[in-house]
Design an enzyme around this catalytic site. Structure first.
Site, PDB file in Angstrom:
ATOM      1  N   ARG A 165       0.837  -1.211   0.000  1.00 44.80           N
ATOM      2  CA  ARG A 165       0.000   0.000   0.000  1.00 44.80           C
ATOM      3  C   ARG A 165       0.869   1.257   0.000  1.00 44.80           C
ATOM      4  O   ARG A 165       0.586   2.224  -0.703  1.00 44.80           O
ATOM      5  CB  ARG A 165      -0.917   0.013   1.215  1.00 44.80           C
ATOM      6  CG  ARG A 165      -2.038  -0.998   1.170  1.00 44.80           C
ATOM      7  CD  ARG A 165      -3.086  -0.649   2.202  1.00 44.80           C
ATOM      8  NE  ARG A 165      -4.013  -1.726   2.427  1.00 44.80           N
ATOM      9  CZ  ARG A 165      -5.170  -1.595   3.060  1.00 44.80           C
ATOM     10  NH1 ARG A 165      -5.517  -0.410   3.536  1.00 44.80           N
ATOM     11  NH2 ARG A 165      -5.969  -2.626   3.241  1.00 44.80           N
ATOM     12  N   SER A 166       1.917   1.240   0.820  1.00 46.43           N
ATOM     13  CA  SER A 166       2.816   2.396   0.880  1.00 46.43           C
ATOM     14  C   SER A 166       3.483   2.632  -0.468  1.00 46.43           C
ATOM     15  O   SER A 166       3.663   3.781  -0.893  1.00 46.43           O
ATOM     16  CB  SER A 166       3.872   2.178   1.964  1.00 46.43           C
ATOM     17  OG  SER A 166       3.279   2.016   3.243  1.00 46.43           O
ATOM     18  N   ALA A 167       3.859   1.548  -1.144  1.00 44.61           N
ATOM     19  CA  ALA A 167       4.514   1.666  -2.450  1.00 44.61           C
ATOM     20  C   ALA A 167       3.619   2.385  -3.453  1.00 44.61           C
ATOM     21  O   ALA A 167       4.102   3.150  -4.304  1.00 44.61           O
ATOM     22  CB  ALA A 167       4.892   0.280  -2.968  1.00 44.61           C
ATOM     23  N   HIS A 211      18.352   2.337  11.061  1.00 38.68           N
ATOM     24  CA  HIS A 211      17.816   2.086   9.711  1.00 38.68           C
ATOM     25  C   HIS A 211      16.353   2.513   9.599  1.00 38.68           C
ATOM     26  O   HIS A 211      15.826   2.632   8.490  1.00 38.68           O
ATOM     27  CB  HIS A 211      17.991   0.618   9.315  1.00 38.68           C
ATOM     28  CG  HIS A 211      17.014  -0.320   9.955  1.00 38.68           C
ATOM     29  ND1 HIS A 211      16.510  -1.421   9.298  1.00 38.68           N
ATOM     30  CD2 HIS A 211      16.436  -0.330  11.186  1.00 38.68           C
ATOM     31  CE1 HIS A 211      15.665  -2.062  10.095  1.00 38.68           C
ATOM     32  NE2 HIS A 211      15.620  -1.427  11.241  1.00 38.68           N
ATOM     33  N   ASP A 228      13.607   2.895  26.509  1.00 41.30           N
ATOM     34  CA  ASP A 228      12.586   2.975  25.463  1.00 41.30           C
ATOM     35  C   ASP A 228      11.412   3.798  25.983  1.00 41.30           C
ATOM     36  O   ASP A 228      11.415   4.230  27.139  1.00 41.30           O
ATOM     37  CB  ASP A 228      12.132   1.592  25.003  1.00 41.30           C
ATOM     38  CG  ASP A 228      11.882   1.558  23.492  1.00 41.30           C
ATOM     39  OD1 ASP A 228      11.139   2.445  23.007  1.00 41.30           O
ATOM     40  OD2 ASP A 228      12.428   0.670  22.805  1.00 41.30           O
ATOM     41  N   ARG A 264      20.686  -1.467  18.372  1.00 41.56           N
ATOM     42  CA  ARG A 264      20.498  -2.593  17.452  1.00 41.56           C
ATOM     43  C   ARG A 264      19.279  -2.338  16.567  1.00 41.56           C
ATOM     44  O   ARG A 264      18.164  -2.189  17.050  1.00 41.56           O
ATOM     45  CB  ARG A 264      20.314  -3.902  18.202  1.00 41.56           C
ATOM     46  CG  ARG A 264      20.053  -5.110  17.266  1.00 41.56           C
ATOM     47  CD  ARG A 264      20.073  -6.417  18.030  1.00 41.56           C
ATOM     48  NE  ARG A 264      19.673  -7.567  17.244  1.00 41.56           N
ATOM     49  CZ  ARG A 264      20.466  -8.278  16.443  1.00 41.56           C
ATOM     50  NH1 ARG A 264      21.733  -7.929  16.309  1.00 41.56           N
ATOM     51  NH2 ARG A 264      20.014  -9.329  15.786  1.00 41.56           N
ATOM     52  N   ILE A 290      14.466   8.803  22.305  1.00 42.08           N
ATOM     53  CA  ILE A 290      15.749   9.000  21.619  1.00 42.08           C
ATOM     54  C   ILE A 290      15.878  10.400  21.028  1.00 42.08           C
ATOM     55  O   ILE A 290      16.987  10.798  20.636  1.00 42.08           O
ATOM     56  CB  ILE A 290      15.961   7.960  20.507  1.00 42.08           C
ATOM     57  CG1 ILE A 290      14.788   7.979  19.509  1.00 42.08           C
ATOM     58  CG2 ILE A 290      16.138   6.572  21.104  1.00 42.08           C
ATOM     59  CD1 ILE A 290      14.995   7.039  18.333  1.00 42.08           C
TER      60      ILE A 290
END
EC number: 2.1.1.110
Length: 418
Positions: free
Chosen positions: A171-173, A317, A277, A313, A298
């Site tokens: 869907r995002s594409a 990305h 977190d 970790r 963060i």
């Protein structure tokens, strides 16, 4: 149809033959299962050499395919490749992997119709689309059996990952070109706007959407990411935690509910771990004698000053460069140049010409682009990012799993020059 270049085709056929020979030799050199980490349902993770050789074979086969198809059929086949995903999405939604029996006798189309309530005509076309990609097999007219690939859909993590890929990612594409027009091709500094936000909710990034709007998809995403974790080397297989002094503090930045820290603390009890977190993520997780849970965003300065290790970790990305600079800068301000280090446990894409890169790595990269404005980075791109953070920050070393030096996954150790 344009006739293929005969010399090029013969040359590629010879290349393919030699690549297959090398691959088989490498595979035969695997003496025992202990040589590799076993992952999902007994499927082993190949060595970096075997992995690279396998993708060389796939790339050569694709080049042969592009030649024999001709330019226009090849172009259209790629333009319509999302239809394969549509068939796979339907198959997983209908749970065909459970309806089709894994045994000596195939499953009839009538049986599948009864189990799903879907018409014969649509089921034939869905299964035909899957079988053309070697996912399920029609062994006789209207008689279906499993392939090795379709059997993997019975694994919870893989089923979830395929569902995410065929739903949220696809869907995002579809909104990628709209996103490029809206942003004029300039990546936002954080996760919104993104192709995902345009497809689902213009005010929310993926993680925010899952936590506040669609917990069902969120749970599937978590299961799918758990499936990918089984294919990655463990951080303790790469970085030697025993080299840290007694009582050292390891800050697990964005460490979720602390699974990694608890696992490593059991192997290295001389260390102290702090898992950071968001409150909603760590809610209900109890501290242990070695692992402390801490609320932290963060996007704020890290409150733990002078830790021996700040570990991230699979965090960066998920973010574009501008956000990563902010995240790392918030850690740099807390570092003690005399002892602190940052460990980035992330994919490291090879610096290759575009046509020589591995398609699956590119697909992972495009997945994080479409859903998060994220980025999988090459060595050159990591170095460029680190330079933007602080001119004192540098990559001191890259740690790899033993025997996997130079593979696509490593731990980069960053320090501040004194």
């Amino acid at each position: 149809m344009t006739l293929p270049n005969k010399a090029a085709l013969v040359g590629l056929a010879h290349t393919l033959s030699e690549q297959v020979k090398r691959y088989l030799v490498t595979a035969d050199e695997t003496k025992s299962p202990e040589d590799h980490k076993l992952c999902i349902e007994g499927e082993r993770t190949p060595s970096s050499t075997e992995h690279a050789q396998a993708w060389e074979i796939v790339r050569t086969c694709d080049r042969i395919g592009s030649l024999v198809h001709g330019p226009v059929p090849w172009l259209l086949s790629n333009a319509l490749s999302h239809l394969d995903s549509a068939c796979l999405a339907a198959a997983t939604q209908l749970n065909l992997q459970d309806i089709i029996v894994d045994g000596p006798s195939p499953t009839s189309l009538d049986t599948i119709v009864t189990a799903t309530g879907v018409s014969e005509d649509l089921l034939r076309r869905i299964l035909r689309g899957c079988a053309q990609r070697f996912i399920f097999e029609e062994v006789a007219p209207d008689q279906y059996a499993h392939t090795d690939a379709s059997k993997m859909l019975r694994v919870t993590g893989i089923h979830a990952l395929v569902g995410f890929s065929c739903d949220e990612v696809m869907r995002s594409a579809a909104y990628f070109s709209n996103f490029l027009q809206q942003t004029k091709g300039k990546p936002p500094s954080w996760n919104v706007p993104s192709p995902f936000s345009l497809a689902f909710d213009p005010t929310k990034g993926l993680f925010d959407y899952y936590s506040t709007v669609d917990e069902v998809r969120g749970r599937r995403f978590d299961l799918g990411m758990g499936g990918t974790e089984a294919t990655k080397p463990l951080v303790e297989e790469m970085f030697d935690f025993s080299s840290l002094p007694e009582g050292s503090t390891v800050v697990d930045v964005g460490g979720g509910r602390g699974h990694l820290s608890r696992r490593v603390s059991q192997k290295h009890p001389h260390l102290r771990f702090i898992v950071q977190d968001l409150p909603a993520v760590i809610h209900g997780v109890e501290d242990t004698d070695k692992v402390t849970m801490m609320e932290h965003d963060i996007r704020r300065r890290n409150p733990v000053r002078g830790a021996d290790v700040y570990l991230l970790r699979s965090i960066l990305h998920d973010y574009p460069d501008a956000a990563c600079v902010e995240i790392l800068s918030n850690i740099v301000t807390a570092m003690d140049p005399s002892k602190s280090r940052i460990l980035l446990d992330e994919m490291i894409m090879p610096d290759l010409l575009a046509q020589d890169s591995q398609r699956f790595m590119n697909q992972i990269d495009m997945t994080v682009v479409l859903t998060l404005n994220g980025k999988e980075r090459s060595t050159k791109e990591w170095n460029s990012l680190i330079t933007m953070v602080d001119n004192r920050l540098e990559t001191e070393k890259i740690w790899w799993r033993k025997g996997e030096e130079g593979s696509h996954w490593g731990v980069q150790q960053l320090r501040l020059r004194k």
